[in-house]
Design a protein around this motif. Sequence first.
Motif, PDB file in Angstrom:
ATOM      1  N   UNK A   3       0.777  -1.216  -0.099  1.00 37.90           N
ATOM      2  CA  UNK A   3      -0.193  -0.089   0.046  1.00 37.90           C
ATOM      3  C   UNK A   3       0.796   1.201  -0.081  1.00 37.90           C
ATOM      4  N   UNK A   4       1.872   1.187   0.786  1.00 41.34           N
ATOM      5  CA  UNK A   4       2.674   2.394   0.673  1.00 41.34           C
ATOM      6  C   UNK A   4       3.547   2.569  -0.511  1.00 41.34           C
ATOM      7  N   UNK A   5       3.830   1.574  -1.328  1.00 42.61           N
ATOM      8  CA  UNK A   5       4.425   1.745  -2.525  1.00 42.61           C
ATOM      9  C   UNK A   5       3.426   2.397  -3.449  1.00 42.61           C
ATOM     10  N   UNK A   6       2.053   2.163  -3.406  1.00 41.20           N
ATOM     11  CA  UNK A   6       1.375   2.685  -4.601  1.00 41.20           C
ATOM     12  C   UNK A   6       0.209   3.670  -4.176  1.00 41.20           C
ATOM     13  N   UNK A   7       0.223   4.012  -3.073  1.00 46.16           N
ATOM     14  CA  UNK A   7      -1.017   5.111  -2.431  1.00 46.16           C
ATOM     15  C   UNK A   7      -0.116   6.645  -2.367  1.00 46.16           C
ATOM     16  N   UNK A   8      -0.718   7.512  -2.578  1.00 42.75           N
ATOM     17  CA  UNK A   8      -0.304   8.675  -2.584  1.00 42.75           C
ATOM     18  C   UNK A   8      -0.652   9.365  -1.034  1.00 42.75           C
ATOM     19  N   UNK A   9      -1.689   8.917  -0.555  1.00 44.66           N
ATOM     20  CA  UNK A   9      -2.095   9.270   0.708  1.00 44.66           C
ATOM     21  C   UNK A   9      -3.072   8.228   1.267  1.00 44.66           C
ATOM     22  N   UNK A  10      -3.455   8.477   2.523  1.00 41.67           N
ATOM     23  CA  UNK A  10      -4.565   7.805   3.209  1.00 41.67           C
ATOM     24  C   UNK A  10      -5.179   8.883   4.076  1.00 41.67           C
ATOM     25  N   UNK A  11      -6.635   9.119   3.639  1.00 39.11           N
ATOM     26  CA  UNK A  11      -7.455   9.939   4.630  1.00 39.11           C
ATOM     27  C   UNK A  11      -7.931   9.120   5.886  1.00 39.11           C
ATOM     28  N   UNK A  12      -8.301   7.960   5.604  1.00 35.00           N
ATOM     29  CA  UNK A  12      -9.068   7.296   6.493  1.00 35.00           C
ATOM     30  C   UNK A  12      -8.520   5.692   6.756  1.00 35.00           C
ATOM     31  N   UNK A  13      -7.876   5.428   7.736  1.00 35.17           N
ATOM     32  CA  UNK A  13      -7.659   4.169   8.199  1.00 35.17           C
ATOM     33  C   UNK A  13      -8.455   3.789   9.486  1.00 35.17           C
TER      34      UNK A  13
ATOM     35  N   UNK B 187      -0.409  -1.877  11.214  1.00 33.27           N
ATOM     36  CA  UNK B 187      -0.811  -1.130  10.293  1.00 33.27           C
ATOM     37  C   UNK B 187      -0.702   0.414  10.188  1.00 33.27           C
ATOM     38  N   UNK B 188      -1.285   0.732  11.522  1.00 37.51           N
ATOM     39  CA  UNK B 188      -1.342   2.322  11.787  1.00 37.51           C
ATOM     40  C   UNK B 188       0.079   2.831  11.992  1.00 37.51           C
ATOM     41  N   UNK B 189       0.919   2.320  12.509  1.00 38.42           N
ATOM     42  CA  UNK B 189       2.435   2.802  12.482  1.00 38.42           C
ATOM     43  C   UNK B 189       3.129   2.714  11.232  1.00 38.42           C
ATOM     44  N   UNK B 190       2.714   1.683  10.344  1.00 38.41           N
ATOM     45  CA  UNK B 190       3.384   1.539   8.999  1.00 38.41           C
ATOM     46  C   UNK B 190       2.756   2.463   7.943  1.00 38.41           C
ATOM     47  N   UNK B 191       1.716   2.777   8.285  1.00 39.29           N
ATOM     48  CA  UNK B 191       0.794   3.687   7.092  1.00 39.29           C
ATOM     49  C   UNK B 191       0.915   5.154   7.657  1.00 39.29           C
ATOM     50  N   UNK B 192       1.228   5.521   8.954  1.00 42.38           N
ATOM     51  CA  UNK B 192       1.139   6.793   9.278  1.00 42.38           C
ATOM     52  C   UNK B 192       1.666   7.777   8.382  1.00 42.38           C
ATOM     53  N   UNK B 193       2.774   7.450   7.863  1.00 34.99           N
ATOM     54  CA  UNK B 193       3.637   8.547   6.904  1.00 34.99           C
ATOM     55  C   UNK B 193       2.516   8.953   5.773  1.00 34.99           C
TER      56      UNK B 193
END
Length: 305
Positions: free
Chosen positions: A96-106, A141-147
């Motif tokens: 997900x980190x490699x192909x998403x530009x952002x996340x608004x809601x996790x 998930x929360x820590x890895x996707x926080x950026x």
Amino acid sequence: MPAFSAVLAANKQNAPKAIRPVAVLVGGTSGCGRGVAEVLAKYTEGNAHIVLVGRSEEAANEIIASLPKPVDGAKYEFVKCDVSSMRNVGIVSRDLASRLDKINYLVLSPGILSLAGRRPTEDGVDYKARVAIHYYSRFKFARDLAPLLEKASAAGEPARVLTILDSWMGGPSGVRPDDMKLEKDYSVRNAALVATTYNDGAVAALAKRYPTVSFIHGHPGVVNTNINRDLPFGIKQLTGLLGSLISTSVTTCGENMVYSLFDPKIPTGAHYRTSKGDAQTSKPNLSNADVEKIWQHSTEICDGK
């Protein structure tokens, strides 16, 4: 939380309109996660990128087929993951980190209800009752996707993490410095206490380290889901009957959870919500030392996976 009619009105009013939000829903193929997915798609009218992370592609396809047709450039997708394994969570997070530009809601809602004894996973933590699924996977998930959430915040967009579990049960008694994996004093009740306490601690620790993102631990109340699927038949039937009498629907749960996601009054930081959407004030807070113990232990379990 206001009357349900007011929740519906607020969700409609506060839904993001000027952006195409990206929502990642872990546990999104059933229960509360499914309810949130359906409600998000409704209010964004198909103008969203929704990622359902779960075990069942069949269930995901059924949900996706029921959602409003995505508008140009928007999409719905399924990513398969057995979240009891931190290695699997790491693979999905990196993808997900490699192909998403952002996340608004996790949104983190994977769940299981079981009366079985302790069954350690490959990471050495409990699988069956609660802890691997109800806590460690969510933390990772929360820590890895926080950026990716920080990127959304930097663009002036919503950036919120919601873990749906049990914001009223946890407390200092759930932190055992000499038994953080709950190997010595295991019981189903203690596993539940540890999972909820660690979610509390993670919300506080993550909010401290990612100050531009909102982290919320929400309690959905009693919801009519299939979380009791692994219980013995008789108990499963009994809990199903009781649940049908006192529970809310998955859709109602979705609306209530989205109310917290959309609420413009929730600033950045750590937040704990009751099933009514109010601030949770009925339990003792964790100390800073307990929060740091939970952070250190969680990173030890989840690092390098």
